[in-house]
Design a protein around this motif. Structure first.
Motif, PDB file in Angstrom:
ATOM      1  N   ALA A 262       0.832  -1.202   0.000  1.00 41.83           N
ATOM      2  CA  ALA A 262       0.000   0.000   0.000  1.00 41.83           C
ATOM      3  C   ALA A 262       0.867   1.253   0.000  1.00 41.83           C
ATOM      4  O   ALA A 262       0.570   2.235  -0.692  1.00 41.83           O
ATOM      5  CB  ALA A 262      -0.936  -0.007   1.206  1.00 41.83           C
ATOM      6  N   GLN A 263       1.968   1.208   0.758  1.00 41.71           N
ATOM      7  CA  GLN A 263       2.880   2.356   0.780  1.00 41.71           C
ATOM      8  C   GLN A 263       3.534   2.565  -0.579  1.00 41.71           C
ATOM      9  O   GLN A 263       3.688   3.692  -1.049  1.00 41.71           O
ATOM     10  CB  GLN A 263       3.946   2.145   1.858  1.00 41.71           C
ATOM     11  N   ARG A 264       3.911   1.474  -1.239  1.00 41.45           N
ATOM     12  CA  ARG A 264       4.506   1.585  -2.570  1.00 41.45           C
ATOM     13  C   ARG A 264       3.530   2.206  -3.569  1.00 41.45           C
ATOM     14  O   ARG A 264       3.922   2.950  -4.468  1.00 41.45           O
ATOM     15  CB  ARG A 264       4.920   0.200  -3.082  1.00 41.45           C
ATOM     16  N   LEU A 265       2.243   1.861  -3.392  1.00 38.93           N
ATOM     17  CA  LEU A 265       1.225   2.352  -4.320  1.00 38.93           C
ATOM     18  C   LEU A 265       0.678   3.718  -3.925  1.00 38.93           C
ATOM     19  O   LEU A 265      -0.107   4.311  -4.664  1.00 38.93           O
ATOM     20  CB  LEU A 265       0.066   1.353  -4.380  1.00 38.93           C
ATOM     21  N   ASP A 266       1.049   4.174  -2.734  1.00 43.78           N
ATOM     22  CA  ASP A 266       0.550   5.426  -2.183  1.00 43.78           C
ATOM     23  C   ASP A 266      -0.968   5.386  -2.020  1.00 43.78           C
ATOM     24  O   ASP A 266      -1.688   6.311  -2.395  1.00 43.78           O
ATOM     25  CB  ASP A 266       0.951   6.613  -3.069  1.00 43.78           C
ATOM     26  N   PHE A 271      -7.831   0.378   1.256  1.00 42.38           N
ATOM     27  CA  PHE A 271      -8.131   0.416  -0.179  1.00 42.38           C
ATOM     28  C   PHE A 271      -7.541  -0.811  -0.864  1.00 42.38           C
ATOM     29  O   PHE A 271      -8.203  -1.464  -1.681  1.00 42.38           O
ATOM     30  CB  PHE A 271      -7.558   1.697  -0.797  1.00 42.38           C
ATOM     31  N   LEU A 272      -6.291  -1.150  -0.530  1.00 47.09           N
ATOM     32  CA  LEU A 272      -5.665  -2.333  -1.112  1.00 47.09           C
ATOM     33  C   LEU A 272      -6.402  -3.599  -0.681  1.00 47.09           C
ATOM     34  O   LEU A 272      -6.573  -4.528  -1.476  1.00 47.09           O
ATOM     35  CB  LEU A 272      -4.190  -2.403  -0.693  1.00 47.09           C
ATOM     36  N   SER A 273      -6.849  -3.630   0.566  1.00 51.70           N
ATOM     37  CA  SER A 273      -7.598  -4.786   1.051  1.00 51.70           C
ATOM     38  C   SER A 273      -8.876  -4.982   0.249  1.00 51.70           C
ATOM     39  O   SER A 273      -9.257  -6.114  -0.090  1.00 51.70           O
ATOM     40  CB  SER A 273      -7.945  -4.608   2.534  1.00 51.70           C
ATOM     41  N   GLN A 274      -9.555  -3.885  -0.094  1.00 56.43           N
ATOM     42  CA  GLN A 274     -10.775  -3.973  -0.904  1.00 56.43           C
ATOM     43  C   GLN A 274     -10.476  -4.549  -2.288  1.00 56.43           C
ATOM     44  O   GLN A 274     -11.252  -5.331  -2.824  1.00 56.43           O
ATOM     45  CB  GLN A 274     -11.428  -2.606  -1.036  1.00 56.43           C
ATOM     46  N   ILE A 275      -9.321  -4.166  -2.873  1.00 51.02           N
ATOM     47  CA  ILE A 275      -8.931  -4.718  -4.170  1.00 51.02           C
ATOM     48  C   ILE A 275      -8.677  -6.213  -4.040  1.00 51.02           C
ATOM     49  O   ILE A 275      -9.184  -7.012  -4.828  1.00 51.02           O
ATOM     50  CB  ILE A 275      -7.679  -4.000  -4.710  1.00 51.02           C
ATOM     51  N   GLU A 276      -7.901  -6.612  -3.036  1.00 46.34           N
ATOM     52  CA  GLU A 276      -7.539  -8.021  -2.872  1.00 46.34           C
ATOM     53  C   GLU A 276      -8.753  -8.894  -2.543  1.00 46.34           C
ATOM     54  O   GLU A 276      -8.765 -10.079  -2.866  1.00 46.34           O
ATOM     55  CB  GLU A 276      -6.462  -8.161  -1.788  1.00 46.34           C
ATOM     56  N   LEU A 287      -3.830  -0.404 -11.721  1.00 46.35           N
ATOM     57  CA  LEU A 287      -3.372  -1.732 -12.093  1.00 46.35           C
ATOM     58  C   LEU A 287      -1.941  -1.689 -12.609  1.00 46.35           C
ATOM     59  O   LEU A 287      -1.116  -2.555 -12.275  1.00 46.35           O
ATOM     60  CB  LEU A 287      -4.304  -2.332 -13.156  1.00 46.35           C
ATOM     61  N   MET A 288      -1.615  -0.682 -13.397  1.00 44.63           N
ATOM     62  CA  MET A 288      -0.254  -0.565 -13.908  1.00 44.63           C
ATOM     63  C   MET A 288       0.729  -0.236 -12.785  1.00 44.63           C
ATOM     64  O   MET A 288       1.866  -0.711 -12.790  1.00 44.63           O
ATOM     65  CB  MET A 288      -0.197   0.505 -15.003  1.00 44.63           C
ATOM     66  N   GLN A 289       0.284   0.536 -11.811  1.00 43.51           N
ATOM     67  CA  GLN A 289       1.146   0.827 -10.664  1.00 43.51           C
ATOM     68  C   GLN A 289       1.391  -0.441  -9.847  1.00 43.51           C
ATOM     69  O   GLN A 289       2.496  -0.661  -9.323  1.00 43.51           O
ATOM     70  CB  GLN A 289       0.496   1.908  -9.784  1.00 43.51           C
TER      71      GLN A 289
END
Length: 326
Positions: A262-266, A271-276, A287-289
Motif C-alpha cells: 500500500a505504501q509503494r502504491l501510495d 483500499f488495497l484490502s478492498q482490491i484483494e 493496475l499498472m502501478q
C-alpha cells in the motif's frame, strides 16, 4: 444441525441454509433492492407459522407494512417501532399511524435511545413467544446513529438465538460504518453476506460463514432474477473478479505485506484490502502501478483460457521493460 430457510431456494443452496442460532449480517451497498430478501424471509416464516419480530430503526410502520403486508400472516408478525420516536423525531406524520387500527401488532418504543429499556422490551417479547420466532433488525446503522456507540451496537447481537431455536437478520449499510466496527461485527457473528453492484450487475459474497465447507463460498457470485426467482451463479471465470486474487497471490509470493505494498502504491491499506478481496476493481492506472510495484507483466491479469494460478507468472526483469514512465 437444524436449519431455517431464507425463503429463497438459491440462497439456501448457496449457504446450505441458515443454522439455528445464527446472526445473519447483511452488508449492503446503497441502491441494493434488499426488500426482496425481506419479503421472502417473512413469507417463509408465515408459511411455517413462525413469528416474525421486525425491529425497525430506519422505516416508519406505514412503510414496512406497505412492503410486507402481502407476505405476512397478521397473526404472526410483531412490528417493534423504534423509528417514530427515534429517527422520526416524534413527528405527527408518523405518530398519526397510532390513531388508526393496524392489521399487525405494533409496539411503539417511546425512548429507543435508551438501550436498557429497548433491551427489556425485546427480552419481554422473547419470553412471551414460543421458540422458533425469527428476527429482522432493519438497520444496525440506525441503531448506531441512535445509540452513538459502536460497541453497544455490535454487542447487542442476540446471544440467545440457539436457545430460541431461531435466526436473526441484521442489515448494515456498509459505507456508514468504520472498518473497525465491521471487523468487530464479523468477529462475533456467524454469517456475514456482502451485497453490492458492479457495472449494473448485483453480486453476493460471503465474508464469513461458520461451519460451511463449500470452497467457492467466499468468491463473488452474481444475483440474477429469472421468472420472478433469485438465482445465484458463479462468476469465477470473470477476470474482473480474479484481479484481487492475483494481486494477493503475487504479493504473498514476493513476501510483501499488505501495508508495505500500500505504501509503494501510495494508497491506504484498507483500499488495497478492498482490491484483494475483490470488493472493488482497480483503475487501469492503479493496475499498472501494481504491476510496477510487483515487477510483473500486466498480461498475468488477462490470461486466456488457462487460469492464472495454473501457469508461472512472467516476472519482468528491469532490462526487459522500463516502467518509469507509467
Amino acid at each position: 444441525m437444524s436449519t431455517i430457510s431464507s425463503g429463497i431456494k438459491a440462497l439456501d443452496s448457496y449457504l446450505d441454509g441458515f443454522y439455528v442460532g445464527e446472526n445473519i449480517v447483511w452488508e449492503i451497498e446503497s441502491a441494493i433492492p434488499f426488500q426482496y430478501f425481506i419479503k421472502e424471509f417473512v413469507k417463509k416464516a408465515s408459511e411455517d407459522k413462525a413469528y416474525i419480530i421486525y425491529v425497525s430503526f430506519n422505516h416508519s410502520p406505514q412503510t414496512i407494512i406497505s412492503i410486507i403486508q402481502a407476505y405476512a400472516d397478521n397473526n404472526y408478525l410483531i412490528l417493534v417501532d423504534c423509528f417514530s420516536c427515534g429517527k422520526g423525531k416524534k413527528d405527527e406524520t408518523f405518530l398519526r399511524f397510532y390513531k388508526n387500527s393496524s392489521p399487525f401488532r405494533v409496539i411503539q418504543i417511546e425512548t429507543p435511545s435508551d438501550t436498557q429499556y429497548f433491551t427489556s422490551i425485546i427480552n419481554d417479547i422473547e419470553d412471551r413467544l414460543p421458540t422458533g420466532a425469527r428476527y429482522i433488525f432493519d438497520s444496525l446503522t440506525g441503531m448506531q446513529d441512535l445509540w452513538n456507540d459502536e460497541e453497544l451496537t455490535y454487542k447487542f447481537l442476540c446471544p440467545r438465538l440457539f436457545d430460541l431455536e431461531t435466526v436473526a437478520y441484521w442489515i448494515l449499510e456498509k459505507d456508514a460504518h468504520s472498518a473497525t466496527f465491521r471487523a468487530n461485527l464479523r468477529h462475533i457473528t456467524q454469517v456475514v453476506l456482502y451485497l453490492y453492484t458492479r457495472r449494473d450487475k448485483m453480486y453476493i459474497k460471503a465474508l464469513k460463514a461458520n461451519n460451511r465447507e463449500r470452497r467457492d463460498l467466499f468468491k463473488p457470485h452474481q444475483l440474477l432474477l429469472k421468472s420472478g426467482q433469485i438465482q445465484i451463479e458463479s462468476v469465477d471465470k470473470d477476470k474482473h473478479f480474479l484481479i484481487g486474487d492475483i494481486v494477493k497471490d503475487l504479493r504473498t509470493r514476493l513476501n510483501i505485506n499488505q501495508r508495505e505494498l500500500a505504501q509503494r502504491l501510495d494508497v491506504t491499506p484498507s483500499f488495497l484490502s478492498q482490491i484483494e478481496n475483490n470488493q472493488i476493481s482497480p483503475s487501469v492506472h492503479s493496475l499498472m502501478q501494481i504491476c510496477k510495484s510487483l515487477n510483473v507483466n500486466p498480461s498475468v491479469f488477462f490470461a486466456d483460457k488457462i487460469p492464472y494460478n495454473e501457469k508461472p507468472y512472467e516476472v519482468i526483469k528491469s532490462k526487459d521493460k522500463d516502467f518509469s514512465n507509467m
